[in-house]
Design a protein around this motif. Structure first.
Motif, PDB file in Angstrom:
ATOM      1  N   LEU A 117       0.554  -1.046  -0.122  1.00 16.04           N
ATOM      2  CA  LEU A 117      -0.448  -0.277   0.061  1.00 16.04           C
ATOM      3  C   LEU A 117       0.439   1.062  -0.096  1.00 16.04           C
ATOM      4  CD1 LEU A 117      -2.607  -0.285   2.784  1.00 16.04           C
ATOM      5  CD2 LEU A 117      -3.217   0.685   0.109  1.00 16.04           C
ATOM      6  N   GLY A 118       2.469   1.115   0.290  1.00 18.27           N
ATOM      7  CA  GLY A 118       2.862   2.335   1.036  1.00 18.27           C
ATOM      8  C   GLY A 118       2.256   3.482   1.860  1.00 18.27           C
ATOM      9  N   VAL A 119       1.303   2.663   2.677  1.00 19.74           N
ATOM     10  CA  VAL A 119       1.081   3.153   3.721  1.00 19.74           C
ATOM     11  C   VAL A 119       0.593   2.389   5.172  1.00 19.74           C
ATOM     12  CG1 VAL A 119      -0.168   5.439   3.417  1.00 19.74           C
ATOM     13  CG2 VAL A 119      -1.189   3.414   3.115  1.00 19.74           C
ATOM     14  N   ARG A 120       0.397   2.515   6.098  1.00 20.93           N
ATOM     15  CA  ARG A 120       0.639   1.202   7.678  1.00 20.93           C
ATOM     16  C   ARG A 120      -0.867   1.166   7.212  1.00 20.93           C
ATOM     17  NH1 ARG A 120       3.780  -2.673   9.114  1.00 20.93           N
ATOM     18  NH2 ARG A 120       2.614  -3.621  10.769  1.00 20.93           N
ATOM     19  N   ASP A 121      -1.547   0.245   7.402  1.00 21.83           N
ATOM     20  CA  ASP A 121      -2.727   0.112   7.901  1.00 21.83           C
ATOM     21  C   ASP A 121      -2.628  -0.976   8.950  1.00 21.83           C
ATOM     22  OD1 ASP A 121      -5.474  -1.601   7.580  1.00 21.83           O
ATOM     23  OD2 ASP A 121      -5.856  -1.720   5.446  1.00 21.83           O
ATOM     24  N   GLU A 122      -3.133  -0.474  10.049  1.00 23.91           N
ATOM     25  CA  GLU A 122      -3.594  -1.389  11.664  1.00 23.91           C
ATOM     26  C   GLU A 122      -4.718  -2.429  11.587  1.00 23.91           C
ATOM     27  OE1 GLU A 122      -1.192  -2.396  13.237  1.00 23.91           O
ATOM     28  OE2 GLU A 122       0.109  -0.622  12.484  1.00 23.91           O
ATOM     29  N   ALA A 123      -5.533  -2.046  10.529  1.00 27.85           N
ATOM     30  CA  ALA A 123      -6.932  -3.021  10.615  1.00 27.85           C
ATOM     31  C   ALA A 123      -7.073  -3.950   9.012  1.00 27.85           C
ATOM     32  CB  ALA A 123      -8.067  -1.915  10.337  1.00 27.85           C
ATOM     33  N   VAL A 124      -6.055  -4.027   8.783  1.00 33.18           N
ATOM     34  CA  VAL A 124      -6.367  -5.503   7.665  1.00 33.18           C
ATOM     35  C   VAL A 124      -6.636  -6.331   7.218  1.00 33.18           C
ATOM     36  CG1 VAL A 124      -3.484  -6.408   7.833  1.00 33.18           C
ATOM     37  CG2 VAL A 124      -4.688  -6.089   5.424  1.00 33.18           C
ATOM     38  N   VAL A 125      -7.330  -6.736   6.801  1.00 37.93           N
ATOM     39  CA  VAL A 125      -8.233  -8.719   6.830  1.00 37.93           C
ATOM     40  C   VAL A 125      -7.443  -8.686   5.688  1.00 37.93           C
ATOM     41  CG1 VAL A 125      -9.559  -7.630   8.611  1.00 37.93           C
ATOM     42  CG2 VAL A 125     -10.201  -8.303   6.283  1.00 37.93           C
ATOM     43  N   VAL A 126      -7.261 -10.807   5.938  1.00 29.82           N
ATOM     44  CA  VAL A 126      -6.968 -11.097   5.083  1.00 29.82           C
ATOM     45  C   VAL A 126      -8.033 -12.336   4.781  1.00 29.82           C
ATOM     46  CG1 VAL A 126      -4.910 -13.481   4.332  1.00 29.82           C
ATOM     47  CG2 VAL A 126      -4.587 -11.646   5.886  1.00 29.82           C
ATOM     48  N   ALA A 127      -7.627 -12.533   3.065  1.00 31.32           N
ATOM     49  CA  ALA A 127      -9.138 -13.579   2.841  1.00 31.32           C
ATOM     50  C   ALA A 127      -8.327 -14.811   1.467  1.00 31.32           C
ATOM     51  CB  ALA A 127     -10.162 -12.935   2.348  1.00 31.32           C
ATOM     52  N   GLU A 128      -9.579 -15.119   1.161  1.00 32.06           N
ATOM     53  CA  GLU A 128      -8.816 -16.479   0.029  1.00 32.06           C
ATOM     54  C   GLU A 128     -10.256 -15.810  -1.459  1.00 32.06           C
ATOM     55  OE1 GLU A 128     -11.397 -20.071   0.009  1.00 32.06           O
ATOM     56  OE2 GLU A 128     -13.670 -19.111   1.230  1.00 32.06           O
ATOM     57  N   PRO A 129      -9.861 -15.890  -2.732  1.00 32.04           N
ATOM     58  CA  PRO A 129      -9.950 -15.040  -3.108  1.00 32.04           C
ATOM     59  C   PRO A 129     -12.186 -15.036  -2.983  1.00 32.04           C
ATOM     60  CG  PRO A 129      -8.705 -16.561  -3.877  1.00 32.04           C
ATOM     61  CD  PRO A 129      -8.959 -16.786  -2.219  1.00 32.04           C
ATOM     62  N   PHE A 130     -12.288 -16.886  -2.548  1.00 26.50           N
ATOM     63  CA  PHE A 130     -13.407 -17.302  -3.043  1.00 26.50           C
ATOM     64  C   PHE A 130     -14.613 -16.215  -2.171  1.00 26.50           C
ATOM     65  CE2 PHE A 130     -17.474 -18.929  -2.056  1.00 26.50           C
ATOM     66  CZ  PHE A 130     -17.592 -20.145  -2.638  1.00 26.50           C
ATOM     67  N   LEU A 131     -15.762 -15.455  -2.515  1.00 25.98           N
ATOM     68  CA  LEU A 131     -16.800 -15.091  -1.527  1.00 25.98           C
ATOM     69  C   LEU A 131     -18.101 -15.386  -2.194  1.00 25.98           C
ATOM     70  CD1 LEU A 131     -17.071 -11.156  -1.206  1.00 25.98           C
ATOM     71  CD2 LEU A 131     -16.166 -12.347  -3.204  1.00 25.98           C
ATOM     72  N   GLN A 132     -19.349 -15.644  -0.867  1.00 29.12           N
ATOM     73  CA  GLN A 132     -20.209 -16.250  -1.384  1.00 29.12           C
ATOM     74  C   GLN A 132     -21.468 -15.651  -0.216  1.00 29.12           C
ATOM     75  OE1 GLN A 132     -21.740 -20.165  -1.676  1.00 29.12           O
ATOM     76  NE2 GLN A 132     -22.403 -19.768  -3.795  1.00 29.12           N
ATOM     77  N   TRP A 133     -22.985 -15.107  -0.938  1.00 24.99           N
ATOM     78  CA  TRP A 133     -24.034 -15.080   0.298  1.00 24.99           C
ATOM     79  C   TRP A 133     -24.709 -14.716  -0.313  1.00 24.99           C
ATOM     80  CZ3 TRP A 133     -24.096  -8.850   2.441  1.00 24.99           C
ATOM     81  CH2 TRP A 133     -24.974  -8.713   3.023  1.00 24.99           C
TER      82      TRP A 133
END
Ligand code: CS2
Length: 481
Positions: A240-256
């Motif tokens: 990002l070039g900036v600091r993100d303290e709230a980043v979340v990690v996920a797989e590519p798949f998503l469904q709802w």
């Protein structure tokens, strides 16, 4: 020092395409899952529809950590997607406010009662609902009792109830309450809790009237979101070039998949790929019994073998084979799939997703809260198979693995397995009374009888089922030999 992520420091190319100007949705349970799932759908819907009124007010139920992370960042955070190849990163701007419920319970109620808010979504985990084992609200829960006694509410059910009553008093209009937790028929389940609360409450009449016009659609959510690590935050900062303290990690798949039953307006989630349907049950049952059940099985069997992550566990051919058998032999005969879902292909895709080596989803994370996960993920299959006079061998193995995990407390390498469970005190007490404290040599029948007797998990029916008991003794024996 790298600057902190915010609307002013973020390079223009990475800025979210839409930053909502108003709040229209309240979300209870502002964990990583929400930020990687519903918040992404909501942002995508805003982009597709051009609507700017669906900003999210996110409510943390316990600590102020997320507010402390997001407040200096103008609510922005990134989703670091890890699949095959290089990770990708996207900054999300749909969360416009963060409240910490224990710090400011009145603000939470006020926000739920805000006439501009028409939808409340929830990811508060299985235990967050404070349900009794037999269904319905646990009226013996001291926190529920305290909310009923009239303090500024701290439980999810109490918050919703107070918000609904306030809406009634101010004519704010009917509300849709959308549970996004991994529970069977999560919408009706939550409605029932609310009704039980109303029945026990002094403001019951107003609440009952509001519940009659409120909607509680069911929904099925799916995305694997492991806990964020410091290494993830460092990697995000580099990207990002900036600091993100709230980043979340996920797989590519998503469904709802969402039951199309809303009391008022809602974000155009279907424009973002969500499936709006009249009947969520077949989707939800397939997901809980196939994905979540094998996830739990791999977590317990994997942890016992000393694997730290789900990906390591599923790379063990024997464990992958057992997970596959659980789905094909025990689970699939119990399911009526939704139109368009091929269960065999679904099962294969689930194992492929688990094998994603970039995700580092810890077995200990999936293993936690087993006492509230097993009933939803595995025991429905067990009951259906027993009713069909079939032996649920694989589902029984998964339950046995949980028992050995709980009672044994160590993996094959001698490392301690943490027991993080809302019922851990009860479980430890029951085991101690049967002479099988954690860490002692395990005696199969004693372990099974002690744990199977916990009726808040197994009910009387499974406790008294001799076929199931024998099966568990057999499987615990095979795991401890
Ligand atoms: C997992 C789920 O932690 C767990 O118990 O089984 O969080 C799982 O990753 C999600 O339901 C996937 O959609």
């Amino acid at each position: 020092m790298t600057a902190r992520l915010s609307l002013t420091t973020l390079p223009a190319a990475q800025r979210p395409a839409v930053v909502p100007s108003k709040i229209g949705v309240v979300h209870l349970g502002l964990g990583a899952f929400h930020r990687a799932h519903q918040a992404v759908f909501t942002e995508e819907a805003a982009i597709r529809t051009g609507e700017t009124g669906w900003g999210i007010s996110g409510i943390s139920q316990r600590s102020a950590t997320v507010r402390e992370q997001l407040a200096p960042q103008d609510g922005l955070y990134s989703v670091l997607t890890r699949g095959l190849g290089d990770p990708s990163l996207r900054v999300i701007g749909s969360i416009r406010e963060v409240l910490t419920a224990p710090e400011d319970p009145a603000a939470v109620v006020a926000r739920i009662a805000d006439p501009a808010v028409s939808v409340v979504t929830l990811t508060v985990t299985e235990k967050g609902y404070r349900a009794a084992a037999q269904g319905g609200l646990d009226l013996t829960d001291p926190e529920i009792q305290a909310d009923l006694a009239g303090r500024a509410p701290r439980t999810v059910v109490g918050q919703l109830a107070a918000g609904l009553v306030r809406r009634a008093e101010t004519g704010a209009g009917p509300l849709t309450v959308l549970s996004c937790d991994n529970l069977v028929a999560n919408g009706p389940f939550l409605r029932r809790l609310m009704e039980d609360y109303a029945a026990a409450s002094t403001v019951g009449k107003l609440l009952v009237e509001q519940l009659e016009v409120a909607r509680f659609p069911a929904s099925m959510v799916d995305r694997i979101v492991p806990a964020t690590t410091d290494a993830d935050r460092d990697e995000a900062a580099a990207l990002l070039g900036v600091r993100d303290e709230a980043v979340v990690v996920a797989e590519p798949f998503l469904q709802w998949v969402i039951e199309d039953d809303f009391a008022g307006a809602r974000p155009g989630w279907e424009k973002a790929g969500a499936i709006l349907t009249g009947d969520v049950a077949p989707w939800e049952q397939a997901k809980l019994r196939m994905l979540n059940a094998t996830h739990s099985m791999l977590a317990y069997l994997g942890a016992l073998r000393g694997y730290e992550t789900i990906a390591e566990a599923v790379r063990d051919e024997e464990l992958a084979g057992l997970a596959n058998e659980l789905m094909t032999i025990d689970v699939m005969p119990t399911l009526t799939p939704p139109e368009g879902l091929d269960l065999t292909a679904y099962g294969a895709s689930v194992l492929e997703r688990f094998a994603n080596p970039a995700l580092k989803h810890r077995t200990a994370q999936v293993a936690m809260d087993g006492s509230v996960k097993l009933p939803v993920r595995l025991l429905g299959t067990v009951r259906d198979r027993l009713a069909a006079n079939a032996e649920p061998r694989l589902a029984g193995l998964a339950v046995a693995a949980w028992m050995v995990y709980v009672a044994g407390g160590v993996d094959a390498k001698g490392n301690v397995l943490e027991l993080d469970d809302p019922q851990s005190a009860r479980l430890q007490k029951t085991l101690a009374e049967s002479g099988v404290g954690r860490g002692t040599q395990l005696n199969g029948p004693s372990v099974v009888d002690a744990l199977l007797g916990v009726e808040t998990i197994f009910g009387d029916d499974l406790r008294d089922n001799t076929v199931f008991r024998e099966l568990l003794i057999d499987q615990v024996g095979s795991l401890t030999r």
